[in-house]
Design an enzyme around this catalytic site. Structure first.
Site, PDB file in Angstrom:
ATOM      1  N   HIS A 111       4.947  14.662  36.063  1.00  0.00           N
ATOM      2  CA  HIS A 111       5.684  14.861  34.951  1.00  0.00           C
ATOM      3  C   HIS A 111       5.606  16.597  33.516  1.00  0.00           C
ATOM      4  CE1 HIS A 111       0.919  14.439  33.734  1.00  0.00           C
ATOM      5  NE2 HIS A 111       1.392  15.318  32.699  1.00  0.00           N
TER       6      HIS A 111
HETATM    7  C1  T46 Z   1      -0.894  17.118  31.325  1.00  0.00           C
HETATM    8  C2  T46 Z   1      -1.620  17.070  32.444  1.00  0.00           C
HETATM    9  C3  T46 Z   1      -1.783  18.624  33.134  1.00  0.00           C
HETATM   10  C4  T46 Z   1      -3.884  10.005  26.154  1.00  0.00           C
HETATM   11  O1  T46 Z   1      -4.201   8.608  25.507  1.00  0.00           O
HETATM   12  N1  T46 Z   1      -4.743  11.596  25.207  1.00  0.00           N
HETATM   13  C5  T46 Z   1      -4.308  12.190  25.886  1.00  0.00           C
HETATM   14  O2  T46 Z   1      -4.743  13.262  25.287  1.00  0.00           O
HETATM   15  C6  T46 Z   1      -3.732  12.078  26.975  1.00  0.00           C
HETATM   16  C7  T46 Z   1      -3.841  13.904  28.281  1.00  0.00           C
HETATM   17  C8  T46 Z   1      -3.801  11.146  28.078  1.00  0.00           C
HETATM   18  N2  T46 Z   1      -3.987   9.632  27.375  1.00  0.00           N
HETATM   19  C9  T46 Z   1      -3.597   8.833  28.117  1.00  0.00           C
HETATM   20  C10 T46 Z   1      -2.273   8.320  28.300  1.00  0.00           C
HETATM   21  C11 T46 Z   1      -2.217   7.960  29.823  1.00  0.00           C
HETATM   22  O3  T46 Z   1      -2.315   6.031  29.843  1.00  0.00           O
HETATM   23  O4  T46 Z   1      -4.190   8.811  29.560  1.00  0.00           O
HETATM   24  C12 T46 Z   1      -3.438   8.292  30.241  1.00  0.00           C
HETATM   25  C13 T46 Z   1      -3.876   9.559  31.202  1.00  0.00           C
HETATM   26  O5  T46 Z   1      -2.693  10.159  31.123  1.00  0.00           O
HETATM   27  P1  T46 Z   1      -1.658  10.959  32.211  1.00  0.00           P
HETATM   28  O6  T46 Z   1      -1.848   9.823  32.983  1.00  0.00           O
HETATM   29  O7  T46 Z   1      -0.907  11.546  31.661  1.00  0.00           O
HETATM   30  O8  T46 Z   1      -3.048  11.661  33.339  1.00  0.00           O
HETATM   31  P2  T46 Z   1      -2.383  13.551  34.633  1.00  0.00           P
HETATM   32  O9  T46 Z   1      -3.572  14.035  35.007  1.00  0.00           O
HETATM   33  O10 T46 Z   1      -1.729  12.831  34.749  1.00  0.00           O
HETATM   34  O11 T46 Z   1      -1.780  14.416  32.693  1.00  0.00           O
HETATM   35  C14 T46 Z   1      -2.769  14.975  31.170  1.00  0.00           C
HETATM   36  C15 T46 Z   1      -2.578  15.232  30.648  1.00  0.00           C
HETATM   37  O12 T46 Z   1      -1.482  13.819  30.271  1.00  0.00           O
HETATM   38  C16 T46 Z   1      -0.962  16.171  30.608  1.00  0.00           C
HETATM   39  O13 T46 Z   1      -0.308  16.182  29.345  1.00  0.00           O
HETATM   40  O14 T46 Z   1      -0.305  18.475  31.282  1.00  0.00           O
HETATM   41  O15 T46 Z   1      -3.012  15.855  32.643  1.00  0.00           O
END
Ligand code: T46
Length: 305
Positions: free
Chosen positions: A221
């Site tokens: 993303h």
């Molecule tokens: C990024 C990369 C490096 C929250 O509720 N609060 C938060 O502060 C974050 C970061 C995530 N979430 C929730 C959103 C999703 O339901 O946690 C779940 C997993 O997030 P995501 O699938 O986006 O995780 P990554 O590892 O793909 O991405 C993360 C960050 O979301 C993103 O901003 O830059 O790490």
């Protein structure tokens, strides 16, 4: 340029820095005490010392440009010294000598830690070591200090095995920074950064990703407006970044290296090593509306902005 053994024909060039007041340092004091015959003996015998090694930093034409040494090699550590001739300054010889001697220390001799000190009046040397973000040691143990009894105003530095000293300046235009790091002898390192000092945004949120098995990919993303600094305090994570400047990757494995993503950039993270930890400090609160999770939509977004 290359490192090689000292040769007797280097004598005159060695004397050029020994007698140059501007280059004079803690290290030169040792040589200043030697007369020509002793210096000659040093050149032919130094290589056999079991607790030290001294290389010439040489030009492609085999001209002596400076010296880099590892002294007091004992247990897992040693003390480093480096000096370059005036004509070798600002030409990359000092940086080359540092990189090569540290590689030799960690990969060839198998050391864990290398220390060195600089007279605080030697502003040029301090500028050089600070420019390359070598870590300052604040808690210097007595056995190191004892070697410099009577010498005041020293600044101590260290490099630990695994430190990434070859960091790039940027990845697809995203700045790669050295996070300020303070070493404590035989007790690891402490790294820190401060908003508006080391990174130019206010930190509203910190999150970290842990317990990830090896080989797992996350991310996929971009963010529309969010600014973040990403770093890996433990393990190895490959970061793939893509934006209008192209697509590039960087491995995060040194706790004192961070990548600042402050423009819309597609990111993918691969866990090269199980349980590696990815830490992120972000400029805003969590907002799912700021994410672009569809790649084609991301491409359209960067073309229309
Ligand atoms: C990024 C990369 C490096 C929250 O509720 N609060 C938060 O502060 C974050 C970061 C995530 N979430 C929730 C959103 C999703 O339901 O946690 C779940 C997993 O997030 P995501 O699938 O986006 O995780 P990554 O590892 O793909 O991405 C993360 C960050 O979301 C993103 O901003 O830059 O790490």
């Amino acid at each position: 340029m290359h490192l090689r053994k000292l040769e007797t024909r280097d004598l005159e060039n060695i004397k050029s820095w020994i007698n140059n007041e501007d280059i004079s340092s803690v290290y030169t004091h040792f040589f200043q005490q030697l007369n020509d015959a002793e210096l000659y003996d040093y050149i032919i015998s130094h290589y056999d010392d079991s607790d030290s090694v001294h290389f010439a930093i040489s030009s492609d034409e085999n001209e002596y440009m400076g010296s880099v040494c590892m002294n007091h090699i004992f247990n897992d550590s040693a003390e480093l010294s480096i000096v370059v001739r005036e004509i070798a300054m600002h030409r990359g010889y000092a940086w080359f000598g540092m990189k090569e001697i540290l590689k030799y220390a960690f990969e060839t001799i198998g050391l864990e830690c290398v220390y060195w000190c600089v007279d605080t009046s030697n502003k040029r040397a301090i500028r050089f070591f600070d420019k390359y973000y070598f870590h300052e040691v604040v808690d210097v143990p007595d056995d190191l200090l004892n070697r410099y009894k009577g010498v005041d105003n020293l600044k101590w530095y260290s490099a630990l095995k695994g430190d990434d000293i070859n960091i790039r300046e940027s990845v697809v235009g995203c700045k790669v920074i050295r996070i300020k790091t303070i070493s404590t002898v035989d007790a690891g390192e402490l790294s820190f950064f401060e908003e508006n000092q080391d990174i130019d945004f206010v930190i509203k949120r910190v999150y970290y990703i842990s317990k990830v098995p090896e080989g797992i990919r996350r991310g996929f993303h971009a963010h529309k407006t969010l600014k973040q600094i990403l770093f890996c305090p433990y393990g190895r994570i490959q970061l793939v970044l893509e934006n209008e400047n192209g697509r590039e990757e960087i491995e995060l494995s040194d706790p004192s290296v961070g990548v600042i993503i402050d423009k819309p950039t597609w990111r993918e993270m691969l866990w090269i090593q199980k349980d590696s930890v990815l830490c992120v400090a972000a400029s805003d609160y969590y907002d799912e509306g700021d994410y672009i999770r569809d790649y084609n939509e991301f491409r359209k977004f960067i073309h229309s902005n």
